[in-house]
Design a protein around this motif. Structure first.
Motif, PDB file in Angstrom:
ATOM      1  N   LYS A  34      16.521  60.194  32.079  1.00  0.00           N
ATOM      2  CA  LYS A  34      17.023  61.082  33.146  1.00  0.00           C
ATOM      3  C   LYS A  34      17.242  60.120  34.573  1.00  0.00           C
ATOM      4  CE  LYS A  34      16.878  65.686  34.924  1.00  0.00           C
ATOM      5  NZ  LYS A  34      17.605  66.656  34.010  1.00  0.00           N
ATOM      6  N   PRO A  35      18.537  60.134  35.026  1.00  0.00           N
ATOM      7  CA  PRO A  35      18.567  59.163  36.068  1.00  0.00           C
ATOM      8  C   PRO A  35      17.732  59.539  37.401  1.00  0.00           C
ATOM      9  CG  PRO A  35      20.512  60.387  35.719  1.00  0.00           C
ATOM     10  CD  PRO A  35      19.703  60.538  34.521  1.00  0.00           C
ATOM     11  N   LEU A  88      14.001  49.538  36.318  1.00  0.00           N
ATOM     12  CA  LEU A  88      14.468  51.038  36.243  1.00  0.00           C
ATOM     13  C   LEU A  88      15.698  51.208  36.666  1.00  0.00           C
ATOM     14  CD1 LEU A  88      11.204  52.880  37.290  1.00  0.00           C
ATOM     15  CD2 LEU A  88      11.981  52.706  35.077  1.00  0.00           C
ATOM     16  N   TYR A  89      16.198  50.423  37.829  1.00  0.00           N
ATOM     17  CA  TYR A  89      17.606  50.425  37.889  1.00  0.00           C
ATOM     18  C   TYR A  89      18.607  50.005  36.942  1.00  0.00           C
ATOM     19  CZ  TYR A  89      16.244  51.372  42.921  1.00  0.00           C
ATOM     20  OH  TYR A  89      15.666  52.025  44.031  1.00  0.00           O
ATOM     21  N   ALA A  90      17.965  48.887  36.420  1.00  0.00           N
ATOM     22  CA  ALA A  90      18.901  48.685  35.045  1.00  0.00           C
ATOM     23  C   ALA A  90      18.969  49.361  34.131  1.00  0.00           C
ATOM     24  CB  ALA A  90      18.502  47.145  34.556  1.00  0.00           C
ATOM     25  N   ALA A  93      22.269  51.257  32.728  1.00  0.00           N
ATOM     26  CA  ALA A  93      22.784  51.350  31.163  1.00  0.00           C
ATOM     27  C   ALA A  93      22.973  52.494  30.718  1.00  0.00           C
ATOM     28  CB  ALA A  93      21.590  50.672  30.377  1.00  0.00           C
ATOM     29  N   GLY A  94      22.884  53.704  31.503  1.00  0.00           N
ATOM     30  CA  GLY A  94      23.118  54.991  31.007  1.00  0.00           C
ATOM     31  C   GLY A  94      24.443  55.570  31.621  1.00  0.00           C
ATOM     32  N   ALA A 104      22.111  52.862  42.135  1.00  0.00           N
ATOM     33  CA  ALA A 104      21.133  52.166  41.628  1.00  0.00           C
ATOM     34  C   ALA A 104      21.650  50.610  42.014  1.00  0.00           C
ATOM     35  CB  ALA A 104      21.193  52.165  39.949  1.00  0.00           C
ATOM     36  N   GLN A 105      22.944  50.708  42.386  1.00  0.00           N
ATOM     37  CA  GLN A 105      23.502  49.188  42.655  1.00  0.00           C
ATOM     38  C   GLN A 105      22.845  49.279  44.259  1.00  0.00           C
ATOM     39  OE1 GLN A 105      27.746  50.051  42.256  1.00  0.00           O
ATOM     40  NE2 GLN A 105      27.583  48.685  40.400  1.00  0.00           N
TER      41      GLN A 105
END
Length: 120
Positions: A56-57, A79-81, A85-86, A105-106
């Protein structure tokens, strides 16, 4: 992208967050603890929720932000990676502002780079 969801990682990434009244009463994303600076409580809550929903993002982003705030940059980056990936879901940061999970995330990754540079 699937339906927009509410997330409160915004304040940690420089976006004003939604009001507490707009939050889910059960606070599944640990917003209230994060806002109060109770990172240990928020982290425990997010880790427990990740056992149930590991991809879950909203959970990953908030936990990554806590890791970044507590200078655990490698864990935050991992975790950002995972978010990258999701699926890139749209997340509601305020009632009038949504952003994709990948963009959040970026932004978090860029902030980690700034932290690393400042720490040298």
């Amino acid at each position: 992208m699937r339906a927009t969801k509410l997330i409160i990682v915004a304040a940690m990434l420089g976006v004003p967050a939604a009001s507490a009244g707009a939050q889910n009463r059960t606070d599944p994303y640990a917003h209230n603890a994060i806002e109060r600076g109770q990172f240990s409580e928020a982290e425990a809550s997010l880790r427990a929720q990740l056992l149930v929903e590991p991809a879950k993002p909203e959970l990953l982003l908030n936990l990554a932000a806590i890791y970044a705030r507590t200078n655990r940059l490698e864990q935050a980056e991992a975790l950002y990676a995972r978010v990258m990936a999701g699926e890139d879901v749209s997340l509601l940061l305020r009632p009038d502002y949504a952003l994709g999970a990948h963009a959040i995330a970026q932004r978090g990754l860029r902030k980690l780079d700034v932290q690393r540079t400042a720490g040298r």
